[in-house]
Design a protein around this motif. Structure first.
Motif, PDB file in Angstrom:
ATOM      1  N   ILE A 243      27.680  60.546  71.373  1.00  0.00           N
ATOM      2  CA  ILE A 243      28.513  59.390  71.059  1.00  0.00           C
ATOM      3  C   ILE A 243      28.707  59.348  69.552  1.00  0.00           C
ATOM      4  N   ALA A 244      29.942  59.129  69.113  1.00  0.00           N
ATOM      5  CA  ALA A 244      30.219  59.070  67.680  1.00  0.00           C
ATOM      6  C   ALA A 244      31.225  57.963  67.383  1.00  0.00           C
ATOM      7  N   LEU A 245      31.138  57.424  66.181  1.00  0.00           N
ATOM      8  CA  LEU A 245      32.113  56.467  65.680  1.00  0.00           C
ATOM      9  C   LEU A 245      32.965  57.188  64.642  1.00  0.00           C
ATOM     10  N   GLN A 246      34.245  56.894  64.654  1.00  0.00           N
ATOM     11  CA  GLN A 246      35.203  57.685  63.874  1.00  0.00           C
ATOM     12  C   GLN A 246      35.597  57.011  62.563  1.00  0.00           C
ATOM     13  N   ALA A 247      35.846  57.863  61.556  1.00  0.00           N
ATOM     14  CA  ALA A 247      36.387  57.436  60.271  1.00  0.00           C
ATOM     15  C   ALA A 247      37.665  58.234  60.042  1.00  0.00           C
ATOM     16  N   GLU A 248      38.802  57.623  60.332  1.00  0.00           N
ATOM     17  CA  GLU A 248      40.085  58.337  60.329  1.00  0.00           C
ATOM     18  C   GLU A 248      41.051  57.731  59.310  1.00  0.00           C
ATOM     19  N   SER A 249      40.504  57.254  58.204  1.00  0.00           N
ATOM     20  CA  SER A 249      41.224  56.705  57.045  1.00  0.00           C
ATOM     21  C   SER A 249      41.361  55.187  57.069  1.00  0.00           C
ATOM     22  N   ALA A 250      40.928  54.511  58.133  1.00  0.00           N
ATOM     23  CA  ALA A 250      41.038  53.053  58.222  1.00  0.00           C
ATOM     24  C   ALA A 250      39.677  52.396  58.038  1.00  0.00           C
ATOM     25  N   PRO A 251      39.496  51.545  57.045  1.00  0.00           N
ATOM     26  CA  PRO A 251      38.232  50.822  56.897  1.00  0.00           C
ATOM     27  C   PRO A 251      37.952  49.974  58.135  1.00  0.00           C
ATOM     28  N   ILE A 252      36.704  50.014  58.591  1.00  0.00           N
ATOM     29  CA  ILE A 252      36.337  49.300  59.813  1.00  0.00           C
ATOM     30  C   ILE A 252      34.874  48.898  59.720  1.00  0.00           C
ATOM     31  N   GLU A 253      34.518  47.843  60.441  1.00  0.00           N
ATOM     32  CA  GLU A 253      33.136  47.379  60.487  1.00  0.00           C
ATOM     33  C   GLU A 253      32.679  47.302  61.940  1.00  0.00           C
ATOM     34  N   PHE A 254      31.420  47.657  62.163  1.00  0.00           N
ATOM     35  CA  PHE A 254      30.787  47.519  63.476  1.00  0.00           C
ATOM     36  C   PHE A 254      29.558  46.632  63.311  1.00  0.00           C
ATOM     37  N   ARG A 255      29.485  45.543  64.056  1.00  0.00           N
ATOM     38  CA  ARG A 255      28.303  44.685  63.951  1.00  0.00           C
ATOM     39  C   ARG A 255      27.408  44.798  65.184  1.00  0.00           C
TER      40      ARG A 255
END
Length: 287
Positions: A243-255
């Protein structure tokens, strides 16, 4: 018995009764957690992101060695796992992923996310407020140095622009395919039926996965797409992975990032039997 002794007992009776009541209550409360643990219907969710550090995660950014967190892309701030591009002059195709340390096959994963801030400079327009949850992914160690995406199934997370309809939790297939509505599909993207979520609001996304047989996406508790027959481009069945979380140029937060394992002991005589398991792991049974 003297009259004073009787009066003393009467005077203190409410305190004695209250003490007994509290004693019973405390005894009941003490027994509740144990009952909960042994309840086969009680779901035991596991927190993947602890809100403090990234010790259980593996980073792979295109063009960088394994576990090099280039330009501090992945951070922990105020109990949240964040993707940040403040140190980027330009994006330059540096797609990144942060993998949990161990693979899963049958599970439910739940995240709460929100898009924030401005997209990295020079990134493609289609990647605006666009990231994903990757599952059944190849290991980060097996990815090539310049590889931008792992072969996997992707739950595409999209944010709205304030005006247009833009579904989230779509199915994306980097190096993979699936069966949708009874038909084998080679589409790279199959849109879900979700609502559009504009602005910097928190959204809950959940995915239920049964090996390579079934996957169902939920947004805010509502089913938005389901499919089956997950497989790689060459036809190899996709039954488990990372399982992975992606970084595709858009700032994002996961809480929140948590998982419920759906594979375990299905023998009702075992102490660790759970009614919600869908795949049996007989070796895990405890008696």
């Amino acid at each position: 018995m003297s009259i004073n002794s009787v009066l003393h007992k009467i005077k203190n009776y409410p305190l004695i009764a209250l003490s007994c009541a509290l004693s019973v209550s405390c005894s009941q409360q003490d027994s509740t957690p144990q009952q909960s643990i042994n309840d086969p219907t009680q779901e035991q969710w596991q927190t993947l992101f602890n809100g403090q550090d990234l010790d259980d995660w593996i980073i792979k950014i295109a063009g960088y060695p394994l576990n090099e967190n280039a330009l501090d892309t992945f951070q922990v701030e105020d109990g949240k796992l964040i993707v940040n591009y403040d140190q980027y002059d330009e994006f330059e195709g540096r797609n990144g992923h942060i993998f949990y340390k161990e693979p899963f096959s049958y599970f439910r994963i739940k995240v709460e996310y929100r898009f924030v801030g401005e997209q990295a400079k020079d990134a493609p327009g289609w990647a605006w407020r666009n990231n994903g949850i990757m599952y059944h992914a190849q290991s980060p160690e097996s990815m090539a140095f310049e590889q931008g995406y792992p072969a996997c199934m992707e739950v595409q997370l999209l944010g709205g622009n304030g005006t247009d309809k833009r579904h989230t939790s779509n199915l994306v297939t980097p190096g993979s395919h699936s069966v949708y509505q009874g038909e084998f599909r080679e589409d790279h993207i199959i849109e879900s039926s979700s609502k559009t979520y504009h602005g910097d609001i928190w959204v809950e996304a959940e995915v239920e996965v049964h090996g390579g047989d079934l996957a169902v996406h939920y947004v805010e508790g509502e089913e938005v797409i389901r499919y089956s027959g997950m497989q790689l481009d060459d036809g190899t069945p996709l039954t488990q992975g990372y399982i992975a979380l992606q970084a595709e140029s858009a700032p994002i937060e996961f809480r929140k990032v948590e998982i419920l394992n759906l594979k375990g002991c299905m023998d009702s005589k075992a102490t660790n039997y759970k009614t919600y398991y869908v795949a049996n792991d007989i070796d895990s049974c405890e008696y």
